[in-house]
Write a protein that holds these residues in place. Structure first.
Motif, mmCIF file in Angstrom:
data_model
loop_
_atom_site.group_PDB
_atom_site.id
_atom_site.type_symbol
_atom_site.label_atom_id
_atom_site.label_comp_id
_atom_site.label_asym_id
_atom_site.label_seq_id
_atom_site.Cartn_x
_atom_site.Cartn_y
_atom_site.Cartn_z
ATOM 1 N N PRO A 24 0.848 -1.191 0.000
ATOM 2 C CA PRO A 24 0.000 0.000 0.000
ATOM 3 C C PRO A 24 0.878 1.234 0.000
ATOM 4 C CG PRO A 24 0.070 -0.947 2.195
ATOM 5 C CD PRO A 24 0.850 -1.860 1.288
ATOM 6 N N PRO A 25 0.352 2.324 -0.452
ATOM 7 C CA PRO A 25 1.132 3.555 -0.464
ATOM 8 C C PRO A 25 1.463 3.960 0.976
ATOM 9 C CG PRO A 25 -1.023 3.852 -1.552
ATOM 10 C CD PRO A 25 -0.958 2.457 -1.036
ATOM 11 N N ASP A 26 2.619 4.620 1.160
ATOM 12 C CA ASP A 26 3.108 5.005 2.476
ATOM 13 C C ASP A 26 2.191 6.004 3.172
ATOM 14 O OD1 ASP A 26 5.239 3.345 2.345
ATOM 15 O OD2 ASP A 26 6.630 4.853 1.560
ATOM 16 N N GLU A 27 1.381 6.728 2.433
ATOM 17 C CA GLU A 27 0.547 7.731 3.050
ATOM 18 C C GLU A 27 -0.529 7.130 3.949
ATOM 19 O OE1 GLU A 27 -0.090 8.189 -0.780
ATOM 20 O OE2 GLU A 27 1.987 8.839 -0.821
ATOM 21 N N LEU A 28 -0.887 5.865 3.757
ATOM 22 C CA LEU A 28 -1.953 5.251 4.526
ATOM 23 C C LEU A 28 -1.492 4.830 5.932
ATOM 24 C CD1 LEU A 28 -3.653 3.037 1.810
ATOM 25 C CD2 LEU A 28 -4.390 5.256 2.656
ATOM 26 N N GLY A 29 -0.195 4.830 6.276
ATOM 27 C CA GLY A 29 0.321 4.486 7.603
ATOM 28 C C GLY A 29 0.719 3.023 7.695
ATOM 29 N N PRO A 30 1.041 2.575 8.947
ATOM 30 C CA PRO A 30 1.502 1.186 9.125
ATOM 31 C C PRO A 30 0.382 0.198 8.823
ATOM 32 C CG PRO A 30 1.276 2.276 11.255
ATOM 33 C CD PRO A 30 1.017 3.303 10.186
ATOM 34 N N SER A 31 0.797 -0.959 8.416
ATOM 35 C CA SER A 31 -0.173 -1.984 8.062
ATOM 36 C C SER A 31 -0.829 -2.547 9.326
ATOM 37 C CB SER A 31 0.517 -3.104 7.295
ATOM 38 O OG SER A 31 1.356 -3.833 8.184
ATOM 39 N N LEU A 32 -1.842 -3.324 9.140
ATOM 40 C CA LEU A 32 -2.581 -3.940 10.230
ATOM 41 C C LEU A 32 -1.677 -4.891 11.029
ATOM 42 C CD1 LEU A 32 -5.471 -3.744 11.193
ATOM 43 C CD2 LEU A 32 -6.009 -5.749 9.812
ATOM 44 N N ALA A 33 -0.825 -5.630 10.347
ATOM 45 C CA ALA A 33 0.085 -6.574 11.009
ATOM 46 C C ALA A 33 1.079 -5.833 11.895
ATOM 47 C CB ALA A 33 0.820 -7.409 9.967
ATOM 48 N N GLU A 34 1.591 -4.689 11.390
ATOM 49 C CA GLU A 34 2.550 -3.899 12.190
ATOM 50 C C GLU A 34 1.882 -3.361 13.452
ATOM 51 O OE1 GLU A 34 3.980 -0.919 9.501
ATOM 52 O OE2 GLU A 34 5.610 -2.186 8.764
ATOM 53 N N ARG A 35 0.665 -2.905 13.306
ATOM 54 C CA ARG A 35 -0.046 -2.399 14.475
ATOM 55 C C ARG A 35 -0.284 -3.521 15.501
ATOM 56 N NH1 ARG A 35 -5.051 0.285 12.145
ATOM 57 N NH2 ARG A 35 -4.125 0.121 10.102
ATOM 58 N N ALA A 36 -0.622 -4.700 15.045
ATOM 59 C CA ALA A 36 -0.853 -5.841 15.938
ATOM 60 C C ALA A 36 0.448 -6.204 16.664
ATOM 61 C CB ALA A 36 -1.373 -7.033 15.146
ATOM 62 N N LEU A 37 1.558 -6.167 15.923
ATOM 63 C CA LEU A 37 2.855 -6.468 16.542
ATOM 64 C C LEU A 37 3.219 -5.434 17.600
ATOM 65 C CD1 LEU A 37 5.017 -7.702 13.520
ATOM 66 C CD2 LEU A 37 4.274 -9.034 15.492
ATOM 67 N N LYS A 38 2.955 -4.157 17.301
ATOM 68 C CA LYS A 38 3.254 -3.105 18.271
ATOM 69 C C LYS A 38 2.412 -3.277 19.537
ATOM 70 C CE LYS A 38 5.022 0.494 15.246
ATOM 71 N NZ LYS A 38 4.829 1.824 14.679
ATOM 72 N N LEU A 39 1.128 -3.593 19.372
ATOM 73 C CA LEU A 39 0.252 -3.823 20.525
ATOM 74 C C LEU A 39 0.736 -5.010 21.357
ATOM 75 C CD1 LEU A 39 -3.318 -3.244 19.029
ATOM 76 C CD2 LEU A 39 -2.147 -1.854 20.737
ATOM 77 N N LYS A 40 1.142 -6.067 20.644
ATOM 78 C CA LYS A 40 1.641 -7.255 21.337
ATOM 79 C C LYS A 40 2.934 -6.943 22.086
ATOM 80 C CE LYS A 40 2.130 -12.167 20.670
ATOM 81 N NZ LYS A 40 1.970 -13.295 19.786
ATOM 82 N N ALA A 41 3.824 -6.136 21.481
ATOM 83 C CA ALA A 41 5.084 -5.755 22.129
ATOM 84 C C ALA A 41 4.818 -4.934 23.386
ATOM 85 C CB ALA A 41 5.958 -4.976 21.143
ATOM 86 N N VAL A 42 3.871 -4.005 23.317
ATOM 87 C CA VAL A 42 3.518 -3.192 24.491
ATOM 88 C C VAL A 42 2.959 -4.084 25.604
ATOM 89 C CG1 VAL A 42 1.913 -1.414 25.309
ATOM 90 C CG2 VAL A 42 3.159 -1.056 23.177
ATOM 91 N N LYS A 43 2.095 -5.022 25.213
ATOM 92 C CA LYS A 43 1.517 -5.939 26.190
ATOM 93 C C LYS A 43 2.606 -6.795 26.843
ATOM 94 C CE LYS A 43 -1.988 -9.539 26.538
ATOM 95 N NZ LYS A 43 -2.913 -10.404 25.797
ATOM 96 N N LEU A 44 3.541 -7.297 26.048
ATOM 97 C CA LEU A 44 4.637 -8.115 26.582
ATOM 98 C C LEU A 44 5.558 -7.296 27.499
ATOM 99 C CD1 LEU A 44 5.565 -10.332 23.503
ATOM 100 C CD2 LEU A 44 4.486 -11.067 25.633
ATOM 101 N N GLU A 45 5.785 -6.038 27.145
ATOM 102 C CA GLU A 45 6.607 -5.178 27.998
ATOM 103 C C GLU A 45 5.947 -4.989 29.365
ATOM 104 O OE1 GLU A 45 7.615 -1.453 26.141
ATOM 105 O OE2 GLU A 45 8.641 -2.438 24.492
ATOM 106 N N LYS A 46 4.627 -4.795 29.374
ATOM 107 C CA LYS A 46 3.903 -4.652 30.636
ATOM 108 C C LYS A 46 3.998 -5.944 31.453
ATOM 109 C CE LYS A 46 0.580 -1.128 29.262
ATOM 110 N NZ LYS A 46 -0.828 -0.821 28.985
#
Length: 199
Positions: A24-46
């Motif tokens: 997808p074009p870069d203007e649309l932001g991070p993909s759904l998978a990247e967002r899921a990974l970031k959420l999972k990383a935050v949860k694991l850090e907690k």
């Protein structure tokens, strides 16, 4: 040759690449998978932070328990014989009263009376000591006639076996004691042996 046919494969590839959803074009932001990974990383850090705090608390609790246990052991070493000492104080009282009564009431020529008082006082003292020993699991060993045991007896010498079976205790020079079944002082004994005849 320079002209392309409207249905050429090159045209289809270009059209397919333009329609692809993988890039997808870069203007649309991070993909759904990247967002899921970031959420999972935050949860694991907690979770890691929570587990770290719990681990540190468990270490502190363990250290506190170790210190308390060590204090209890030290107190038990110091005060474990407190009951025994209280009972021995009673024995000391009897000995002191006997000594005082003899020194106060004795006439210079009245030796029989003073000997009787000494005997009564010593009898009381012996009876009290025996009861204190029994109360605290301390028992005197009476090994005369028993088979010699190096774990309970200290051999002083051998004596001829006159009327006594060889290998048994014939005479006790100093009594031994056991505390709750464990020998704390060996009995000093003379052991009977067969006498050897000389030719």
């Amino acid at each position: 040759m320079g002209c392309l046919h409207p249905f050429s494969t090159a045209t289809q590839r270009t059209a397919g690449e333009d329609c692809s959803s993988e890039d997808p074009p870069d203007e649309l932001g991070p993909s759904l998978a990247e967002r899921a990974l970031k959420l999972k990383a935050v949860k694991l850090e907690k979770e890691v932070q929570d587990l770290t705090v719990r681990y540190q608390r468990a270490l502190a609790d363990g250290e506190n328990i170790r210190r308390r246990t060590q204090r209890c052991v030290e107190d038990a070493k110091i005060f474990g014989i407190q009951s025994f000492c209280k009972d021995l104080v009673e024995v000391a009282d009897i000995l002191e009263k006997t000594t005082e009564s003899i020194s106060e009431e004795t006439e210079p020529g009245d030796q029989k009376l003073s000997l009787e008082k000494i005997f009564r006082g010593l009898s009381l003292l012996e009876a009290k000591l025996k009861s204190v020993f029994a109360k605290h699991g301390l028992e005197k060993m009476s090994p005369i006639g028993d088979k010699y045991d190096p774990h309970e007896h200290e051999l002083i010498c051998h004596v001829p076996a006159d009327g006594v079976q060889p290998g048994t205790v014939a005479l006790v020079r100093q009594d031994g004691y056991k505390l709750h079944g464990r020998t704390i002082r060996l009995a000093q004994v003379e052991v009977a042996v067969e006498s050897q005849r000389r030719l």
